[in-house]
Enzyme design. Structure first.
Site, mmCIF file in Angstrom:
data_model
loop_
_atom_site.group_PDB
_atom_site.id
_atom_site.type_symbol
_atom_site.label_atom_id
_atom_site.label_comp_id
_atom_site.label_asym_id
_atom_site.label_seq_id
_atom_site.Cartn_x
_atom_site.Cartn_y
_atom_site.Cartn_z
ATOM 1 N N ARG A 41 64.564 35.598 44.408
ATOM 2 C CA ARG A 41 65.370 36.052 43.269
ATOM 3 C C ARG A 41 66.860 36.040 43.619
ATOM 4 O O ARG A 41 67.703 35.701 42.780
ATOM 5 C CB ARG A 41 64.942 37.465 42.862
ATOM 6 C CG ARG A 41 65.666 38.033 41.643
ATOM 7 C CD ARG A 41 65.043 39.353 41.214
ATOM 8 N NE ARG A 41 65.631 39.875 39.998
ATOM 9 C CZ ARG A 41 66.453 40.915 39.942
ATOM 10 N NH1 ARG A 41 66.782 41.556 41.065
ATOM 11 N NH2 ARG A 41 66.936 41.332 38.787
ATOM 12 N N HIS A 59 69.838 34.303 41.488
ATOM 13 C CA HIS A 59 70.987 35.032 40.964
ATOM 14 C C HIS A 59 72.299 34.530 41.561
ATOM 15 O O HIS A 59 73.348 34.638 40.918
ATOM 16 C CB HIS A 59 70.820 36.532 41.217
ATOM 17 C CG HIS A 59 69.926 37.199 40.219
ATOM 18 N ND1 HIS A 59 70.185 38.440 39.682
ATOM 19 C CD2 HIS A 59 68.775 36.772 39.646
ATOM 20 C CE1 HIS A 59 69.233 38.757 38.818
ATOM 21 N NE2 HIS A 59 68.354 37.765 38.795
ATOM 22 N N ASN A 105 72.123 42.923 38.515
ATOM 23 C CA ASN A 105 71.971 43.063 39.968
ATOM 24 C C ASN A 105 72.016 44.503 40.466
ATOM 25 O O ASN A 105 71.415 44.825 41.501
ATOM 26 C CB ASN A 105 73.076 42.278 40.691
ATOM 27 C CG ASN A 105 72.910 40.778 40.561
ATOM 28 O OD1 ASN A 105 71.795 40.275 40.465
ATOM 29 N ND2 ASN A 105 74.021 40.064 40.551
ATOM 30 N N HIS A 127 57.557 34.841 39.500
ATOM 31 C CA HIS A 127 57.080 36.179 39.155
ATOM 32 C C HIS A 127 55.600 36.359 39.481
ATOM 33 O O HIS A 127 55.007 37.372 39.108
ATOM 34 C CB HIS A 127 57.347 36.474 37.679
ATOM 35 C CG HIS A 127 58.777 36.822 37.396
ATOM 36 N ND1 HIS A 127 59.239 37.177 36.151
ATOM 37 C CD2 HIS A 127 59.867 36.881 38.225
ATOM 38 C CE1 HIS A 127 60.542 37.427 36.220
ATOM 39 N NE2 HIS A 127 60.940 37.247 37.462
#
Length: 316
Positions: free
Chosen positions: A57, A61, A89, A189
């Site tokens: 992740r 990001h 975040n 996920h």
């Protein structure tokens, strides 16, 4: 004059080639770079398996906000806001200390050579491998930004957990990623956990796109009021293994986040991709690998752009 023009052309081509990402970028510059990173990442995940999801992740990001440049690692200063404090975040993104540790390990072998941006990208691959996911050659040669971009992070470059399918597809398209990339990358996920605040409304909306039993189970630890930071696995069946169960969940209306479930059930083009991945784990793995490599190319700094930070949390 003709010879001079040829020399200039050759020089420009040489500079262009040097500025390209390549899996072999460190072969001569720092031969032990990738193995050093791998060792550090594997140690971190062996201590906390959830860290695998966090590192994947973190790469996502980083890349979606002004490119894969490790800007997400920078801490705030009096003159610069930090992406860590962006809505998507804050108290959510994790793994910063793991990247810092990997950087320190690499610096002890090859000082000033390996970028934090490359460490983040390699760490995501190593994390995937550790939990049974795809193993792929990471292109390296990125350089680090000299600024953070919190305003960009907060302006829509990171997906909201309530985003519609159209909004997600548009965001990915702006990053050079197509609908198949969106569905494949969402498959990350299959790992990790989400906070109650990100899926509470989905549980209590009385929507027809959520399995009643699944919703009832999740409500026990995610009440209408309170428990915002209580965690739930994104895949309740195999939360610590990289597999295609995420897509089976979606077909059973058991996607935890709205941004998960919108991928299946509306009759959109993503339905067929979800169905395909649920039946064919090899196709999912190969598409995930391709999408991760593609994502790692977003707005990279190469050549003389940016810098190689000495530590990942601050510019030189």
């Amino acid at each position: 004059m003709a010879i001079f023009k040829i020399l200039v052309l050759l020089l420009s081509l040489s500079c262009f080639c040097q500025a390209q990402l390549s899996p072999t970028f460190y072969d001569q510059r720092c031969p032990n770079a990738l193995s050093t990173i791998r060792s550090s990442i594997r140690t971190a995940i062996s201590r906390e398996r959830r860290m695998a999801a966090s590192l994947i992740r973190l790469h996502f990001h980083d890349c979606f906000v002004n490119g894969c440049d490790a800007s997400v690692m920078l801490v705030a200063t009096p003159t610069m806001e930090s992406e860590r404090d962006a809505v998507a975040n804050f108290q959510s993104a994790r793994g910063f200390e793991v990247i810092d540790q990997a950087k320190a390990a690499v610096e002890s072998v090859c000082p000033g050579v390996v970028s934090c941006a490359d460490i983040i990208a390699v760490a995501a691959r190593d994390a995937s491998e550790y939990v049974g996911g795809p193993i792929y050659a990471v292109k390296v040669g990125r350089r680090d930004s000299t600024a953070g971009f919190r305003a960009i992070a907060d302006s829509g470059d990171l997906p909201n957990f309530r985003a519609s399918l159209d909004e997600l597809a548009d965001l990915f398209l702006r990053k050079g990623l197509n609908t198949r990339d969106l569905v494949a990358l969402s498959g990350a996920h299959t790992l990790g956990q989400a906070q109650c605040v990100t899926f509470r409304q989905r549980l209590y909306d009385n929507s027809s796109d959520i399995d009643a039993g699944f919703s009832s189970t999740r409500k026990r630890r995610c009440p209408v009021n309170g428990g915002d930071t209580t965690l739930a696995p994104l895949d309740q069946v195999t939360p610590n293994s990289f597999d295609n169960n995420y897509y089976r969940n979606l077909m059973q209306k058991k996607g935890l986040l709205e941004t998960d479930q919108v991928l299946f059930g509306s009759g959109a083009s993503t339905d067929s991709i979800v169905s395909e991945y649920s039946r064919n784990p090899s196709r999912f793995a190969s598409d995930f690998e391709a999408a991760m490599i593609k994502m790692g190319d977003i707005q990279t700094l190469t050549g003389s752009a940016g810098q190689i930070r000495r530590i990942c949390t601050a510019v030189n």
